[in-house]
Scaffold this motif. Structure first.
Motif, PDB file in Angstrom:
ATOM      1  N   VAL A   1      45.432  35.041  28.446  1.00 13.76           N
ATOM      2  CA  VAL A   1      46.091  36.217  27.907  1.00 13.76           C
ATOM      3  C   VAL A   1      45.271  36.699  26.715  1.00 13.76           C
ATOM      4  O   VAL A   1      44.336  36.034  26.283  1.00 13.76           O
ATOM      5  CB  VAL A   1      47.543  35.942  27.468  1.00 13.76           C
ATOM      6  N   GLY A   2      45.636  37.865  26.202  1.00 10.18           N
ATOM      7  CA  GLY A   2      44.946  38.395  25.046  1.00 10.18           C
ATOM      8  C   GLY A   2      43.984  39.511  25.400  1.00 10.18           C
ATOM      9  O   GLY A   2      43.848  39.906  26.565  1.00 10.18           O
ATOM     10  N   PRO A   3      43.275  40.038  24.413  1.00  5.25           N
ATOM     11  CA  PRO A   3      42.376  41.175  24.636  1.00  5.25           C
ATOM     12  C   PRO A   3      41.141  40.799  25.435  1.00  5.25           C
ATOM     13  O   PRO A   3      40.666  39.666  25.393  1.00  5.25           O
ATOM     14  CB  PRO A   3      41.997  41.610  23.215  1.00  5.25           C
ATOM     15  N   LEU A   4      40.633  41.783  26.164  1.00  4.83           N
ATOM     16  CA  LEU A   4      39.366  41.666  26.889  1.00  4.83           C
ATOM     17  C   LEU A   4      38.551  42.899  26.547  1.00  4.83           C
ATOM     18  O   LEU A   4      38.719  43.963  27.133  1.00  4.83           O
ATOM     19  CB  LEU A   4      39.620  41.582  28.400  1.00  4.83           C
ATOM     20  N   GLU A   5      37.693  42.760  25.549  1.00  2.00           N
ATOM     21  CA  GLU A   5      36.866  43.869  25.087  1.00  2.00           C
ATOM     22  C   GLU A   5      35.422  43.400  25.019  1.00  2.00           C
ATOM     23  O   GLU A   5      35.100  42.460  24.291  1.00  2.00           O
ATOM     24  CB  GLU A   5      37.338  44.362  23.716  1.00  2.00           C
ATOM     25  N   THR A   6      34.563  44.051  25.788  1.00  2.00           N
ATOM     26  CA  THR A   6      33.178  43.580  25.858  1.00  2.00           C
ATOM     27  C   THR A   6      32.253  44.653  26.414  1.00  2.00           C
ATOM     28  O   THR A   6      32.681  45.512  27.203  1.00  2.00           O
ATOM     29  CB  THR A   6      33.087  42.334  26.768  1.00  2.00           C
TER      30      THR A   6
END
Length: 320
Positions: free
Chosen positions: A211-216
């Motif tokens: 879970v959590g953010p996925l920024e890349t």
């Protein structure tokens, strides 16, 4: 061999590149699962390093004798449980996404390298060739690392191996939508696929997602990705009955499941399209395509070879 055991799946946010933080956070959740009577605890894919789609992920790579695997072994022994996750492994001039399983005695009893890497992951690590079954005192454990569980060949392999339990560590993030409804199509795939997998194999299936953010940033001139991990971790019994599940929050689920494949299983692996073992969204054709692009880039990437060799040599220089 027992016919019933209590299994836990840990769903957590893993900070990119913050191995020490992630292991400390994981240890608290493992302790809670063990206190609630779990015999086996499954952690998400690439739990120690977090998930990144840039060459920065190589900075968190370790050898099989590195800190994260030592943590795995000591934690399993401390709580007297089976414990597993996948990590970014360096060996020679290559990187692998390797699932490792520790016994309650603190011994490494299995390693399975992801094959193939999913989509753009192929830019950053190589496909392994390990058998996807780990022999344990509680039975034959089949392993499918995230994307592998979508594939018809993987389903056929585990079906033919008559495994007693299937583990799926995952880092399945929501995709960037092309048209409205694409994110829901992805989540539906995760939810609906679990029952197909369990009923076809006739064994319990445990999935531990992130879970959590996925920024890349993304490789191959693909656009920046700003998304998140949906979680949806679950424990499904041999008959497809959902014993426990989560939404998109951090948490731990536990369930008592029946080990061993059902003698009454009637389903055989079914092929969807050319390569899929479960129904997938319309845009799934992109995943094997970008995988091929990644494999070509990985094979010729000099920085990858130098970085992997550096990690491998550093580990040897500090070995007792």
């Amino acid at each position: 061999m027992p016919t019933k055991i209590r299994i836990a799946a840990v769903q957590m946010n893993c900070r990119p590149g913050e191995v020490a933080h992630n292991l400390a956070h994981a240890e608290a959740m493992v302790a809670s699962a063990a206190e609630q009577g779990a015999t086996l605890v499954l952690m998400p894919e690439l739990m120690p390093s977090g998930y990144m789609a840039t060459e920065e992920i190589w900075n968190s790579a370790e050898t099989i004798d590195g800190h994260s695997v030592k943590w795995l072994l000591s934690t399993a022994k401390r709580f007297r449980i089976y414990l597993g996750f996948s990590f970014l492994e360096a060996e020679g001039e290559d990187f692998y996404n390797s699932f490792v399983l520790a016994s309650p005695e603190g011994k490494l009893i299995g390693r399975v390298r992801k094959n193939p890497p999913a989509s753009i992951e192929a830019y950053f690590y190589k496909a392994g060739s390990d058998p996807h079954v780990i022999e344990t005192e509680i039975g034959r454990i089949g392993v499918g690392i995230c994307y592998e569980n979508l594939l018809y060949d993987q389903m056929c392999f585990l079906h033919g191996e008559n495994v007693d339990l299937a583990l799926s560590p995952a880092a399945a993030g929501r995709p960037k939508p092309f048209i409205p409804g694409d994110v829901k199509r992805f989540e539906d795939m995760l939810i609906n696929g679990r029952a197909i997998f369990a009923k076809t194999l006739g064994v319990p299936v445990v999935m531990a997602n992130r879970v959590g953010p996925l920024e890349t940033d993304l490789p191959g001139n693909l656009p920046y990705l700003k998304s998140s991990f949906p979680g949806l971790s679950s424990i499904v019994d041999y008959d497809g009955a959902v014993k426990a599940e989560l939404g998109d929050e951090e948490g731990i689920i536990l369930a008592d499941v029946h080990l061993g494949h059902s003698v009454e299983r009637k389903n055989k692996p079914r092929r969807y399209g050319k390569i899929w073992g479960i129904p997938v969204p319309w845009y799934a054709f992109i995943w094997p395509l970008t995988q091929k692009w990644g494999e070509k880039s990985y094979a010729t990437n000099i920085r990858r070879k130098e970085r992997a060799l550096s990690v491998s040599r550093s580990a040897k220089s500090v070995a007792p």
